[in-house]
Design a protein around this motif. Structure first.
Motif, PDB file in Angstrom:
ATOM      1  N   THR A  30       0.152   7.876   2.922  1.00 32.30           N
ATOM      2  CA  THR A  30       0.539   8.002   1.515  1.00 32.30           C
ATOM      3  C   THR A  30       0.468   6.694   0.739  1.00 32.30           C
ATOM      4  N   CYS A  31       0.340   5.556   1.403  1.00 29.72           N
ATOM      5  CA  CYS A  31       0.382   4.284   0.669  1.00 29.72           C
ATOM      6  C   CYS A  31      -0.786   4.149  -0.295  1.00 29.72           C
ATOM      7  N   ARG A  32      -1.881   4.831  -0.026  1.00 31.04           N
ATOM      8  CA  ARG A  32      -3.038   4.758  -0.934  1.00 31.04           C
ATOM      9  C   ARG A  32      -2.728   5.382  -2.296  1.00 31.04           C
ATOM     10  N   ASP A  33      -1.665   6.154  -2.378  1.00 29.94           N
ATOM     11  CA  ASP A  33      -1.318   6.825  -3.625  1.00 29.94           C
ATOM     12  C   ASP A  33      -0.490   5.955  -4.558  1.00 29.94           C
ATOM     13  N   PHE A  34      -0.095   4.760  -4.120  1.00 28.55           N
ATOM     14  CA  PHE A  34       0.586   3.844  -5.020  1.00 28.55           C
ATOM     15  C   PHE A  34      -0.357   3.424  -6.145  1.00 28.55           C
ATOM     16  N   ASP A  35       0.216   3.165  -7.309  1.00 34.44           N
ATOM     17  CA  ASP A  35      -0.594   2.647  -8.407  1.00 34.44           C
ATOM     18  C   ASP A  35      -0.194   1.224  -8.775  1.00 34.44           C
ATOM     19  N   ASP A  36       0.558   0.584  -7.903  1.00 36.93           N
ATOM     20  CA  ASP A  36       1.034  -0.773  -8.129  1.00 36.93           C
ATOM     21  C   ASP A  36       0.243  -1.744  -7.255  1.00 36.93           C
ATOM     22  N   PRO A  37      -0.214  -2.865  -7.807  1.00 34.01           N
ATOM     23  CA  PRO A  37      -1.053  -3.784  -7.022  1.00 34.01           C
ATOM     24  C   PRO A  37      -0.373  -4.375  -5.807  1.00 34.01           C
ATOM     25  N   TRP A  57       1.847  -2.948  -3.767  1.00 31.55           N
ATOM     26  CA  TRP A  57       1.805  -1.955  -2.704  1.00 31.55           C
ATOM     27  C   TRP A  57       0.375  -1.670  -2.268  1.00 31.55           C
ATOM     28  N   LEU A  58      -0.551  -1.631  -3.191  1.00 33.67           N
ATOM     29  CA  LEU A  58      -1.941  -1.344  -2.825  1.00 33.67           C
ATOM     30  C   LEU A  58      -2.524  -2.452  -1.957  1.00 33.67           C
ATOM     31  N   CYS A  90      -1.176  -1.845   1.405  1.00 33.55           N
ATOM     32  CA  CYS A  90      -1.801  -0.658   1.977  1.00 33.55           C
ATOM     33  C   CYS A  90      -3.177  -0.983   2.537  1.00 33.55           C
TER      34      CYS A  90
END
Length: 350
Positions: A56-63, A65-66, A69
């Motif tokens: 699920t980490c790929r679904d972050f929209d924050d740099p 967290w991305l 990920c």
């Protein structure tokens, strides 16, 4: 491997930004911990947690967290613990309420595509007017006024109104059809009314004490008292509608709030006001069958409110349901946050 991790993360550590905990109250406190303060941390299967985090980490929209990920998806299982220890810091988030951990599961019901003398209780899709209303009709009116009839809103019909009620509490499940096939249904919306606990209502009426109430106890009481039981279910004004899920593998778990399958004993339902969806969470559940493991916040629930409140996903079917229904334990949960976000939460005078 630590050097490789640090090099891969690189400039991501330079990206600033405060932790997003939208809606958290002013009296929320944040304590930065060390991994050595997490009871049982060194004994967990960190590779299993890393695999779930990567789903699920790929679904972050924050740099922030991305970036993490991207590193996570390059890791070998052997480096999982080093990955978490290098790129995260444990943060204990508290709001003054006692910790409480319960369980949830994916129910399996028996049903049919067609109504019959056995299959009389419909699983409904959400009508258009309910979707646009904000707060629509309460449960009693939905089930007794005829407003849903003759509109083709039935996904399937099941043979047990009590199991259907608990399907709505869980928010997703499987239906074994009479033709031998199986369908899955997931949350499709609600009528906008707050959930009323029928377990608490039984306690209020003096029928049971709080420590006696469980899902199975409630089911048995409703079945023994069909008229009063029906009224008890109607006490909950909230009503959940469903959608049929056609693209989820039968071997995978139900879809959580991030629209990804949740994983048995590795996925948590949390309050996103305090815990970011997708974040790793260290769980220290006390009581019978103590649990010490790294999980991932991948789901939410209408009854999950508070910084130290979570639901553990136990899997699919009756056995999982029995295990989930027994769980009502104290302990603590610690959120793993990217380093810069963890430090941004600390008071300025520290």
């Amino acid at each position: 491997m630590i050097t490789a991790l640090r090099r891969a993360f690189g400039a991501a550590c330079l990206i600033g930004g405060a932790m997003t905990a939208a809606g958290a109250q002013a009296d929320t406190s944040y304590s930065l911990l060390d991994f050595s303060q997490l009871d049982g941390w060194e004994s967990d299967d960190h590779a299993a947690a890393l695999a779930v985090f990567g789903q699920t980490c790929r679904d972050f929209d924050d740099p922030d967290w991305l970036s993490i990920c991207a590193v996570a998806r390059q890791q070998d299982p052997e480096s999982a613990r080093a990955f978490f220890e290098l790129l995260f810091r444990p943060v204990l988030i508290e709001d003054g309420k006692n910790a409480l951990f319960t369980g949830y599961f994916e129910p399996e019901l028996d049903g049919s595509r067609h109504r019959s003398s056995r299959y009389q209780y419909p699983i409904y899709k959400m009508p258009a007017e309910a979707r646009s209303a904000g707060q629509w009709l309460p449960r009693r009116d939905i089930l007794t006024s005829g407003v849903m009839e003759g509109r083709g809103l039935e996904i399937a019909w099941v043979d047990d109104s009590v199991e259907l009620f608990f399907l709505q509490i869980q928010g997703s499940g499987r239906v074994r059809l009479d033709d031998g096939s199986t369908i899955r249904v997931g949350f499709g919306g609600s009528n906008g009314h707050n959930y009323r606990s029928i377990g608490q209502e039984l306690v209020r009426r003096g029928i049971y004490s709080l420590h006696q109430v469980s899902a199975q106890v409630i089911k048995n009481w409703v079945r023994r008292n069909p008229s009063d039981g029906r009224e008890l279910l109607l006490h909950n004004r909230s009503y959940v509608f469903f959608r049929e899920l056609r693209n989820v593998a039968s071997s995978a778990g139900p879809l959580g709030a991030m629209n990804r399958s949740v994983t048995t004993l590795r996925s948590l339902a949390v309050d996103p006001k305090f815990t970011p969806l997708g974040a790793p969470v260290w769980l220290e559940k006390d009581g019978n069958g103590k649990m010490r493991r790294l999980m991932v916040a991948q789901d939410t629930g209408s009854a999950i409110k508070g910084a130290q409140r979570a639901d553990v996903f136990y899997g699919t079917g009756d056995e999982a349901g029995q295990a989930a229904g027994r769980l009502r334990d104290p302990g603590r949960m610690v959120v793993l946050l990217p380093i810069q976000r963890a430090y941004a939460l600390l008071p300025e005078d520290i």
